[in-house]
Design an enzyme around this catalytic site. Structure first.
Site, PDB file in Angstrom:
ATOM      1  NE  ARG A 114      -0.362  -0.422   4.975  1.00  0.00           N
ATOM      2  CZ  ARG A 114      -0.914  -0.864   6.096  1.00  0.00           C
ATOM      3  NH1 ARG A 114      -2.194  -1.218   6.108  1.00  0.00           N
ATOM      4  NH2 ARG A 114      -0.195  -0.953   7.197  1.00  0.00           N
ATOM      5  CD  GLU A 115       4.781   0.806   3.379  1.00  0.00           C
ATOM      6  OE1 GLU A 115       5.961   0.794   2.987  1.00  0.00           O
ATOM      7  OE2 GLU A 115       4.408   0.280   4.451  1.00  0.00           O
ATOM      8  CG  ASN A 117      10.429  -4.756   6.341  1.00  0.00           C
ATOM      9  OD1 ASN A 117      11.488  -5.237   5.924  1.00  0.00           O
ATOM     10  ND2 ASN A 117      10.339  -3.541   6.877  1.00  0.00           N
ATOM     11  CG  HIS A 138       9.109   0.510   4.061  1.00  0.00           C
ATOM     12  ND1 HIS A 138       8.287  -0.550   4.336  1.00  0.00           N
ATOM     13  CD2 HIS A 138      10.303  -0.042   3.710  1.00  0.00           C
ATOM     14  CE1 HIS A 138       8.931  -1.692   4.172  1.00  0.00           C
ATOM     15  NE2 HIS A 138      10.171  -1.410   3.794  1.00  0.00           N
ATOM     16  CG  PHE A 181       2.290   7.197   6.579  1.00  0.00           C
ATOM     17  CD1 PHE A 181       2.181   7.685   7.866  1.00  0.00           C
ATOM     18  CD2 PHE A 181       1.272   6.357   6.103  1.00  0.00           C
ATOM     19  CE1 PHE A 181       1.086   7.372   8.674  1.00  0.00           C
ATOM     20  CE2 PHE A 181       0.174   6.035   6.905  1.00  0.00           C
ATOM     21  CZ  PHE A 181       0.090   6.547   8.192  1.00  0.00           C
ATOM     22  CE1 TYR A 211       7.134  -1.029  13.311  1.00  0.00           C
ATOM     23  CE2 TYR A 211       5.377   0.544  13.769  1.00  0.00           C
ATOM     24  CZ  TYR A 211       6.103  -0.228  12.871  1.00  0.00           C
ATOM     25  OH  TYR A 211       5.785  -0.195  11.533  1.00  0.00           O
ATOM     26  CD  GLU A 220       8.421   3.765   7.446  1.00  0.00           C
ATOM     27  OE1 GLU A 220       7.509   3.960   6.613  1.00  0.00           O
ATOM     28  OE2 GLU A 220       8.655   2.649   7.945  1.00  0.00           O
TER      29      GLU A 220
END
Ligand code: 0X9
Ligand code: ZN
Length: 311
Positions: free
Chosen positions: A70-71, A137, A189, A191, A243, A265
């Protein structure tokens, strides 16, 4: 002559054809089929080299996008880099002094699924059970399974075992084939406007100081390009600023010997960071994403060239 516009997000078939056309047009570009996805799509990458990868004094820099389906904004960022390295070359040194590997669509099945059926699909299209898809990933062999999901329905499902998926195994094979000369790897990647580095378990690589330094240089290069909705980039260890995450491709690159390895990102749609709407792409940002990310890539690549020559 081959060329792609920067007003739409191009589909798999268009990019696949484009990579072949580039290789047929420009003598320093080669196209390779790295293997096939779960659904059988050819995963192609190009190399850009004035010496056909024969000059071992040159570092290799690898760029990759769309490991997460989706990126979408990550694709034009990679295509823009190709444009500046092959078609509209203004930085001759980057073409002469570096051998490039560029893999624009690492997860073609998921990517097409995000166009045809589910805009916010993230994983590949592995048939696990009634839930499909592995988070590529989380599927690399780097403390695999320690900060990811065992649930096939989860967006961070790590798969049956490390490298269970052809798409992650393909990236592994490219990294291994070039391990001696790969100096910089950037997995793009979205966001969050971040430059992240390993490891996803909070452990820092031995060269963390240098990795952080280059990360800051790259982030500043992007921040210097103004766009109203963008936040300033955050730079840091993924586990500390975002994270914990195991099985990541950029962490895996580091343990294969790539000294400088990052996850970028890119910025979110209209600065939205709390919902999946952040994955949408404003048409006006397509060109901008390419332009500003290229500023960081240039900084990273030039650093890689200098550093490699001091080895
Ligand atoms: O969670 C991820 O895979 C990445 N973020 S995203 O929102 N694009 O899904 C961050 C991965 C960073 N991982 C490592 N450096 N290990
Ligand atoms: Zn991602």
């Amino acid at each position: 002559l081959p060329g792609l516009s920067f007003d739409v997000i191009h589909r798999y078939a268009v990019v696949d054809r484009y990579l072949v056309d580039l290789a047929n047009t420009y003598p320093n570009v080669r196209v390779f089929s790295a293997g096939r996805s779960v659904e059988g799509r050819d995963i192609k990458y190009i190399t850009i080299s004035t010496t056909n990868f024969q000059d071992t004094r040159k570092p290799v820099v690898m760029l990759q996008s769309l490991l997460h389906a989706r990126e979408w904004v990550t694709l034009p960022a990679t295509l823009y880099a190709i444009e500046k390295l092959v078609i509209d070359v203004t930085e001759r040194d980057l073409v002469n002094d570096i051998d490039w590997i560029i893999l624009p669509i690492a997860n073609p099945d998921g990517y097409e699924h995000s166009h045809t059926s589910a805009r916010f699909w993230r994983k590949n299209r592995a048939r696990n059970s009634f839930c499909m898809g592995v988070d590529l990933n989380r599927n690399f062999d780097i403390f695999w399974g320690t900060a990811s999901s065992t649930n096939p329905c989860s967006d961070t499902f790590h798969g049956r075992r490390a490298f269970s998926e052809p798409e992650s195994a393909i990236v592994r094979d490219i990294l291994h084939a070039h391990r001696n000369r790969l100096e910089l790897y950037i997995d793009i990647h979205s966001f969050g406007s971040m430059v992240l580095y390993g490891y996803g378990n909070r452990q820092l690589p031995p060269n963390a100081l240098a990795v952080n330094y280059l990360g800051v240089q790259m982030a500043q290069a992007i921040d210097a390009v103004k766009w109203p909705q963008n936040r300033n980039y955050i730079v840091g260890n993924v586990a500390m600023v975002l994270y914990m995450a195991s099985g990541g491709s950029s962490d895996y690159a580091m343990v294969t010997g790539v000294p400088f390895s990052y996850t970028f990102e890119l910025p979110s749609y209209r600065g939205i960071t709390s919902t999946v709407q952040g994955f949408l792409v404003e048409p006006d940002f397509i060109l901008q994403a390419g332009f500003e990310t290229w500023e960081a890539i240039k900084v990273g690549a030039r650093f890689a060239a200098r550093n490699f020559n001091r080895r």
